[in-house]
Design an enzyme around this catalytic site. Structure first.
Site, short mmCIF file in Angstrom:
data_model
loop_
_atom_site.label_atom_id
_atom_site.label_comp_id
_atom_site.label_asym_id
_atom_site.label_seq_id
_atom_site.Cartn_x
_atom_site.Cartn_y
_atom_site.Cartn_z
CG ASN A 1 64.85 57.42 80.86
OD1 ASN A 1 63.74 56.93 80.63
ND2 ASN A 1 65.89 56.65 81.17
CB ALA A 2 61.98 60.07 76.76
CD GLN A 3 63.34 52.51 77.47
OE1 GLN A 3 64.47 52.96 77.37
NE2 GLN A 3 63.08 51.21 77.36
CD GLU A 4 63.80 55.80 83.92
OE1 GLU A 4 64.67 55.04 84.40
OE2 GLU A 4 63.78 57.03 84.14
CG ASP B 1 73.57 58.34 87.82
OD1 ASP B 1 72.45 58.32 88.34
OD2 ASP B 1 74.21 57.32 87.52
#
Length: 489
Positions: free
Chosen positions: A205-208, A275
């Site tokens: 995701n964007a944060q990751e 998911d």
């Protein structure tokens, strides 16, 4: 995405087989009410009313794969504890096509316990195994993967950072999958994605993504730079996809970055949406769909999931409900008896109240509309049973119906008050009612409740019979007679 396109993509992924390897968590929920504060400390006291358990982590991915129409087998690691027993039972019950849960002595099953007062989560207790799996367990994982690869169309590494997917385990699984010609999709965790290099697709995701490359990802330009930076480290991974919440998804393929915009949604709960997106992405990869089409389907699935509470799954019917209607695109709401039974079962699992009404609906008029609106007002979803052409002829005589069943069904399906339409061949809808098992039977005031076909069956299940008021002055038979007489309608 329009419904016709979504329907074609859903047909392509149906039955595709996914092998999920990763951390299955036990999600436990303790529900209750807070009525007082503790005398021992300034903390609320939760009076427990019930407990529930469900699959989390890679287990939620498995649930989503199955709900979207795919098949899923799973390989995971748990402890020799009651939580591991619960995980094994839940995996079996959810419909997996194979479940290998390797028990490691002395290891704890990863568990999250959430305490909820009313609809508000108070706090969460996270029980982490705290260490990587043993060498013997790693060998058992690789042996299980080797035995399961030939039955898979796609392999998914679902890494929740609980110590199962070590660098060595990831490398060996990706090597085995590539040798077998099976694409690998990854839900990554941690701060070094090079351990997944060689997979077909990696989806942070964007944060990751921001954490992995230490770069901002707020704008399209920043996301493009971050994806390019990550791709430079992963020379053997063809595709990277980043989920960006309300901004949609971006992906890099063949050196080019593309952006897919998400439709505005009413967001209730983002739990598990990643998911849901990965499940759709992986099934699309299994079906060898173009990545742009696969991402559009994944965005539709994730957008549908965030409109539900909890770590929800979504069904093909719900995706079609969420898709954008196209010109004349209503036939997807017209179901066979078997499809309707499956759809109603899924609605029941979501706690929805299902209503049923029926008729010939030969020439739609305001009386029909009033009756259907009343029926829809007493339930969450409304199924309409429609007499077939032969059935209408037997009931109404020669010359009827005026409109064939396909046209009548399309007209009903286009109405806002109607959720699904089922054509039945019998003279009464009793067999259809028994097949789909609705909660409410609705008919007009020209019928007596005790005379209605299926009424006894509905009552035997604790359902109810609702008599809808009639709107005077409207009758299909009267309209037909006027037309025969050449009178103005």
């Amino acid at each position: 995405m329009q419904r016709q396109a979504a329907s074609l993509l859903l047909g392509s992924i149906a039955g595709k087989r996914a092998l999920v390897i990763g951390d299955v968590l036990l999600d436990s929920f303790v529900y209750g009410e807070v009525k007082r504060i503790s005398r021992e400390a300034p903390v609320p006291i939760l009076s427990e009313t019930r407990r529930e358990m469900m699959l989390g982590g890679a287990g939620n991915l498995v649930r989503n794969l199955i709900s979207l129409g795919g098949e899923a087998s799973v390989i995971s690691v748990a402890g020799n504890d009651p939580q591991g027993d619960a995980v094994e039972g839940l995996l079996t019950d959810c419909g997996t096509h194979g479940c290998t849960l390797i028990r490691e002595p002395g290891r704890s099953t990863p568990t999250k316990t959430r305490y909820v007062s009313g609809s508000q989560q108070m706090f969460c207790v996270d029980f982490d195994p705290g260490a990587a799996i043993s060498a013997d367990t790693a060998k058992a994982v690789i042996a299980a993967v080797t035995g399961a690869l030939d039955r898979a169309d796609v392999v998914i590494l679902s890494d929740y950072g609980r110590g199962m997917l070590t660098r060595a385990v990831c490398a060996e699984i990706i090597k085995l999958a590539k040798t077998a010609g099976k694409p690998v999709c990854v839900d990554p965790r941690g701060d070094d994605y090079t351990r997944y290099d060689g997979a077909y697709l990696i989806k942070p995701n964007a944060q990751e993504l921001a954490g992995e490359v230490a770069m901002p990802v707020g704008s399209d330009a920043e996301v493009e730079a971050a994806l390019a930076a990550l791709k430079s480290r992963l020379g053997s991974t063809p595709a990277l996809v980043v989920t960006r919440g309300a901004k949609g998804m971006s992906f890099i393929e063949n050196g080019e970055v593309h952006h897919h915009r998400a439709r505005p949604r009413s967001v209730y709960d983002v739990s598990g949406a990643g998911d849901t997106a990965l499940a759709a992405l992986s099934l699309g990869v299994a079906a060898r769909l173009p990545l742009a089409d696969t991402i559009a389907l994944a965005d539709l699935a994730a957008g549908t999931a965030v409109g539900k509470t909890g770590t929800a799954t979504v069904s093909p019917e719900e995706l079609l409900d969420s898709a954008i209607p196209g010109a004349g695109d209503v036939d997807w709401r017209v179901l066979s008896r078997e499809q309707a039974a499956s759809t109603v079962s899924s609605w029941h699992r979501d706690g929805l109240k299902v209503g049923f009404t029926n008729g010939c609906f030969d020439i739609l008029h305001p009386g029909h509309l009033a009756s259907l609106r009343h029926a829809r007002s007493v339930c969450d979803r409304l199924v309409v049973g429609l007499n077939s052409d032969a059935s209408v002829t037997r009931l109404k005589g020669e010359g009827r119906p005026v409109n064939p069943a396909a046209h009548r069904a399309a007209m009903l399906a286009a109405l806002e008050s109607v959720d699904r339409v089922v054509v039945f061949e019998e003279d009464t809808p009793e067999a259809l009612i028994r097949a789909i098992a609705p909660d409410v039977l609705v008919k007009g005031a020209d019928y007596k409740p005790d005379d209605l076909p299926g009424a006894d069956f509905i009552r035997s299940r604790g359902g109810e019979i609702v008599i809808a008021p009639l709107q005077a002055g409207f009758s299909t038979t009267a309209l037909v007679e006027k037309m025969k007489a050449g009178k103005a309608l």
